[in-house]
Design an enzyme around this catalytic site. Sequence first.
Site, PDB file in Angstrom:
ATOM      1  CB  SER A   1      -0.376  -0.245   1.094  1.00  0.00           C
ATOM      2  OG  SER A   1      -1.111   1.515   1.472  1.00  0.00           O
TER       3      SER A   1
ATOM      4  CE1 TYR B   1      -4.450  -2.238   5.089  1.00  0.00           C
ATOM      5  CE2 TYR B   1      -3.671   0.083   4.428  1.00  0.00           C
ATOM      6  CZ  TYR B   1      -4.066  -1.191   4.207  1.00  0.00           C
ATOM      7  OH  TYR B   1      -3.813  -1.443   2.834  1.00  0.00           O
TER       8      TYR B   1
HETATM    9  N1  LIG Z   1      -8.427  -0.559  -1.316  1.00  0.00           N
HETATM   10  C1  LIG Z   1      -7.774   0.296  -1.556  1.00  0.00           C
HETATM   11  O1  LIG Z   1      -7.634   0.837  -1.411  1.00  0.00           O
HETATM   12  C2  LIG Z   1      -6.332  -0.985  -1.136  1.00  0.00           C
HETATM   13  C3  LIG Z   1      -5.400   0.121  -1.140  1.00  0.00           C
HETATM   14  C4  LIG Z   1      -3.832   0.485  -0.454  1.00  0.00           C
HETATM   15  C5  LIG Z   1      -3.756  -1.450  -0.803  1.00  0.00           C
HETATM   16  N2  LIG Z   1      -4.578  -2.449  -0.511  1.00  0.00           N
HETATM   17  C6  LIG Z   1      -4.360  -3.624  -0.149  1.00  0.00           C
HETATM   18  O2  LIG Z   1      -4.936  -4.257  -1.255  1.00  0.00           O
HETATM   19  C7  LIG Z   1      -5.653  -6.143  -0.667  1.00  0.00           C
HETATM   20  C8  LIG Z   1      -6.801  -6.153  -0.925  1.00  0.00           C
HETATM   21  O3  LIG Z   1      -8.058  -5.430  -0.305  1.00  0.00           O
HETATM   22  P1  LIG Z   1      -9.174  -4.941  -1.515  1.00  0.00           P
HETATM   23  O4  LIG Z   1      -9.470  -3.588  -1.608  1.00  0.00           O
HETATM   24  O5  LIG Z   1      -9.261  -5.686  -2.595  1.00  0.00           O
HETATM   25  O6  LIG Z   1     -10.040  -5.120   0.118  1.00  0.00           O
HETATM   26  P2  LIG Z   1     -11.456  -6.142  -0.277  1.00  0.00           P
HETATM   27  O7  LIG Z   1     -12.671  -6.163  -1.153  1.00  0.00           O
HETATM   28  O8  LIG Z   1     -11.358  -5.833   1.128  1.00  0.00           O
HETATM   29  O9  LIG Z   1     -10.887  -7.468  -0.390  1.00  0.00           O
HETATM   30  C9  LIG Z   1     -10.322  -7.975   0.575  1.00  0.00           C
HETATM   31  C10 LIG Z   1      -9.819 -10.041   0.342  1.00  0.00           C
HETATM   32  O10 LIG Z   1      -8.773  -9.969   1.325  1.00  0.00           O
HETATM   33  C11 LIG Z   1      -9.614 -11.287   1.587  1.00  0.00           C
HETATM   34  N3  LIG Z   1      -8.980 -11.772   3.102  1.00  0.00           N
HETATM   35  C12 LIG Z   1      -9.201 -11.521   4.019  1.00  0.00           C
HETATM   36  N4  LIG Z   1      -8.585 -11.692   5.044  1.00  0.00           N
HETATM   37  C13 LIG Z   1      -8.175 -13.416   4.598  1.00  0.00           C
HETATM   38  C14 LIG Z   1      -7.475 -14.066   4.998  1.00  0.00           C
HETATM   39  N5  LIG Z   1      -6.979 -14.622   6.346  1.00  0.00           N
HETATM   40  N6  LIG Z   1      -7.659 -15.136   3.919  1.00  0.00           N
HETATM   41  C15 LIG Z   1      -7.957 -14.834   3.060  1.00  0.00           C
HETATM   42  N7  LIG Z   1      -8.355 -14.107   2.340  1.00  0.00           N
HETATM   43  C16 LIG Z   1      -8.298 -13.278   3.372  1.00  0.00           C
HETATM   44  C17 LIG Z   1     -10.668 -11.064   1.464  1.00  0.00           C
HETATM   45  O11 LIG Z   1     -11.806 -12.542   2.258  1.00  0.00           O
HETATM   46  P3  LIG Z   1     -13.136 -11.913   2.648  1.00  0.00           P
HETATM   47  O12 LIG Z   1     -13.825 -11.892   1.991  1.00  0.00           O
HETATM   48  O13 LIG Z   1     -13.421 -13.438   3.268  1.00  0.00           O
HETATM   49  O14 LIG Z   1     -12.694 -10.906   4.218  1.00  0.00           O
HETATM   50  C18 LIG Z   1     -11.269 -10.067   0.579  1.00  0.00           C
HETATM   51  O15 LIG Z   1     -11.505 -11.317  -0.512  1.00  0.00           O
HETATM   52  C19 LIG Z   1      -5.257  -5.739   0.869  1.00  0.00           C
HETATM   53  O16 LIG Z   1      -4.408  -6.288   0.563  1.00  0.00           O
HETATM   54  C20 LIG Z   1      -5.529  -4.328   1.054  1.00  0.00           C
HETATM   55  O17 LIG Z   1      -4.437  -3.883   1.683  1.00  0.00           O
HETATM   56  C21 LIG Z   1      -6.412  -1.943  -0.649  1.00  0.00           C
END
Ligand SMILES: NC(=O)c1ccc[n+]([C@@H]2O[C@H](COP(=O)([O-])OP(=O)(O)OC[C@H]3O[C@@H](n4cnc5c(N)ncnc54)[C@H](OP(=O)(O)O)[C@@H]3O)[C@@H](O)[C@H]2O)c1
Length: 284
Positions: free
Chosen positions: A139, A152
Amino acid sequence: MSELNVLVTGATSGIGRHASLHLARRGHRVIATGRSADALSTLRQEAGDLALTTVRLDVTDTRSIYEAAAEVDRLTEGRGIDVLVNNAGYGLLAPVAEVRIDDVRAQLETNVLGLLAVTQVFLPKMISRGRGRIINISSVVGRTSFPFYGAYSASKHAVEALSDALRMELAPLGINVVLVEPGPIRTEFVERAMGTLSPYRKPGSIYASVLARAEKLREKADAYSVGPERTSRVIERAAVSRRPCARYVVPRRVYLVLALYALLPTRLMDAILAWAMGLRVLAK
Ligand SMILES: NC(=O)c1ccc[n+]([C@@H]2O[C@H](COP(=O)([O-])OP(=O)(O)OC[C@H]3O[C@@H](n4cnc5c(N)ncnc54)[C@H](OP(=O)(O)O)[C@@H]3O)[C@@H](O)[C@H]2O)c1
């Protein structure tokens, strides 16, 4: 570029889900993993004729990781994967002074130790083939930190440190380690992060007046977000480039934030963020 076997963690939502479908549409064989059987089944249906298989994998559960690895061995006839996308994660938002230690532990368990455990299980086959790629979704807060993002941000700083060391350790063995550093991306992330903040929005908190405005701050952040197709394109580039960069920032305008951090004195950045987050109301 020939088709690759790509495993994506956290593929049931957001960045991981979009990237899984995108990579499959680009002709790669995708193993999309996640915790929710229902969400995996919906993804499988949406993928139609694409070469996308789903496998249950909770990154915090050692047994689940080994079961997934055995299934991947079966699916790839023992060859293993070419690319691992460590994407699973979530954001814990809370004031550092008040955050519950168990909440921090859970945050590190998923974002850091889960990523490391999955990597260690899938690495040996890459090492024995002398080829492979690990893409870690970090991130922009892995390079900075903001008020209420402390836990975080600490998890993503840890992801950066592990990735930097691993990149150097694995380069001589033919394996690339790549960091993808997203800014705000439109996914379930913010909604879920706001959920983690709720227990801390209590009247007794010294930050109650600031956190009462959290929805307003969230609207501001939403206005700057971009769709997950942007991260999918970057993940694809990181997977297929002959010589991938060590890190990719997405969207590109986030470079501006990093440039401000590099150029401006820390105390000036602190003052800008305190103003932006409404922290100045606490000044005595
Ligand atoms: N969106 C942003 O603005 C942003 C910015 C910077 C970095 N990121 C990073 O991008 C990555 C993906 O996030 P996203 O934005 O796509 O959010 P998201 O839509 O909430 O998706 C997160 C995914 O991670 C899965 N997950 C969480 N805990 C888990 C576990 N213990 N085992 C397996 N899967 C798990 C969730 O599954 P469940 O549905 O089962 O919980 C979901 O599929 C994360 O690492 C986040 O920190 C996101």
